[in-house]
Design a protein around this motif. Structure first.
Motif, short mmCIF file in Angstrom:
data_model
loop_
_atom_site.label_atom_id
_atom_site.label_comp_id
_atom_site.label_asym_id
_atom_site.label_seq_id
_atom_site.Cartn_x
_atom_site.Cartn_y
_atom_site.Cartn_z
N THR A 141 4.76 0.04 5.38
CA THR A 141 3.85 -0.58 6.33
C THR A 141 2.47 -0.72 5.69
OG1 THR A 141 5.09 0.42 8.13
CG2 THR A 141 2.85 -0.31 8.63
N LEU A 142 1.82 -1.83 5.92
CA LEU A 142 0.61 -2.23 5.19
C LEU A 142 -0.44 -1.13 5.10
CD1 LEU A 142 -0.73 -4.67 3.78
CD2 LEU A 142 -1.73 -5.27 5.98
N TRP A 143 -0.73 -0.44 6.20
CA TRP A 143 -1.83 0.53 6.20
C TRP A 143 -1.57 1.73 5.31
CZ3 TRP A 143 -2.37 0.63 12.27
CH2 TRP A 143 -2.82 -0.63 12.70
N TYR A 144 -0.30 1.98 4.98
CA TYR A 144 0.07 3.15 4.18
C TYR A 144 0.61 2.73 2.81
CZ TYR A 144 -0.44 4.88 8.87
OH TYR A 144 -0.96 5.14 10.12
N ARG A 145 0.39 1.48 2.46
CA ARG A 145 0.99 0.91 1.25
C ARG A 145 0.13 1.18 0.03
NH1 ARG A 145 2.74 -5.22 2.04
NH2 ARG A 145 3.71 -4.25 3.88
N LEU A 198 6.81 5.77 4.20
CA LEU A 198 6.26 6.94 4.86
C LEU A 198 5.04 6.52 5.69
CD1 LEU A 198 6.97 9.97 4.89
CD2 LEU A 198 5.15 10.29 3.20
N LYS A 199 5.08 6.84 6.97
CA LYS A 199 4.00 6.53 7.91
C LYS A 199 4.18 7.46 9.11
CE LYS A 199 6.82 2.74 9.76
NZ LYS A 199 6.90 1.29 10.00
N PRO A 200 3.17 7.59 9.97
CA PRO A 200 3.29 8.51 11.11
C PRO A 200 4.50 8.22 12.01
CG PRO A 200 1.00 7.95 10.77
CD PRO A 200 1.78 7.09 9.83
#
Length: 301
Positions: free
Chosen positions: A181-185, A145-147
């Protein structure tokens, strides 16, 4: 030679490429017959290896989308059809989706300089959580889940998309290191631990913060840096909350302090409370989508 064809690909006119991933491309297309609706065509590249067959993640995506299609949930992107055609030992798999104007990344990039209104943030989060609650109730976890994977129509309808990494879960899912994805992990993924549907709620919390900030909350470029950034914001967790199965040992050098309930200084108490419950380090203590929908920020006036 056709192995199975639910659609005739000639019924669609490809207009423009709108996305590309590791396993295929997405095109904006139009029906050539009937309603002449705009559609999104996801053409997947199947490795030319007849012994291996169709990769498991592709079968999983189609199966999960077929399952969600049955319920026709307003906050899950609709799979309209599937085409699988065998040509010279190569399988062309095409998924046909409803077309949505933009993803959340594009939506945020065009937001006014003063940011989104509180009502708009409430609306986006409410719809996102309705979609997640539906997935989790039906034993599905999205895992990425990410933008980029959240679509926003011109009428403001929010739909969760891209189920390439999704799967039906048992009580506790074994690690897939590349998930999310790393930023939402979530921390449990960064720590190479098992995880549950609460992994999606961490990602939802990151998106919630981004709706206010208009930029990612945790934006680092290695797993170690990402963990340090997380602990800088939420505080270093207690050692007893550190996952026992993680190969990465607990160390006080990861960060200092216990964090603050005011994760973002510009948010009010309600907003910070929901955000802090989404961004709880221990996944078993993280708020569920169902409970988040009843939170005073979303349920109140």
């Amino acid at each position: 030679m056709d192995v199975h064809s639910c659609i005739d690909i000639e019924d669609y006119e490809i207009l423009v490429e709108i996305g590309e991933g590791a396993y295929g491309k997405v095109y904006k297309a139009r029906e050539t017959k009937d309603k002449q609706r705009l559609l999104a065509l996801k053409k997947l590249n199947i490795p030319n290896d007849t012994e291996s067959g169709i990769p498991a993640f592709m079968i999983r995506e189609v199966a999960l989308l077929r399952k969600t299609e049955y319920f026709n949930h307003p906050n899950i992107v609709k799979l309209l059809n599937v085409s699988a055609i065998l040509r010279y030992q190569t399988l062309d798999l095409t998924l046909v989706f409803e077309y949505i104007d933009q993803d959340l990344s594009t939506f945020l990039a065009s937001a006014p300089a003063g940011g989104l209104s509180r009502e708009k943030i409430k609306d986006v989060m409410h719809q996102l959580l309705l979609g997640l609650d539906f997935l989790h109730t039906n034993m599905m976890v999205h895992r990425d889940l990410k933008p980029d994977n959240v679509l926003v129509s011109s009428r403001g309808q929010v739909k969760i998309a891209d189920f390439g990494l999704s799967r039906i879960y048992s009580y506790y899912i074994a690690l897939t290191p590349c998930v999310v994805t790393l930023w939402y992990r979530a921390p449990e993924v960064l720590l190479q631990s098992g995880y549950m549907p609460s992994v999606d709620m961490w990602s939802a919390g990151c998106i919630f913060a981004e709706l206010f900030l208009l930029r990612p909350l945790f934006r680092e470029y290695s797993e170690a840096q990402q963990l340090q950034k997380i602990f800088q914001v939420i505080g270093l967790p207690r050692e007893e909350d550190w996952p026992m199965e993680s190969p990465i040992p607990y160390s006080s050098s990861w960060g200092t302090g216990a964090g603050s309930s005011q994760l973002l200084p510009n948010l009010n108490q309600q907003e910070n409370d929901l955000l802090s419950q989404c961004l709880v380090f221990n996944p078993t203590k993280r708020i569920s989508a169902f409970r988040a929908l009843a939170h005073s920020f979303l349920a109140g006036p």
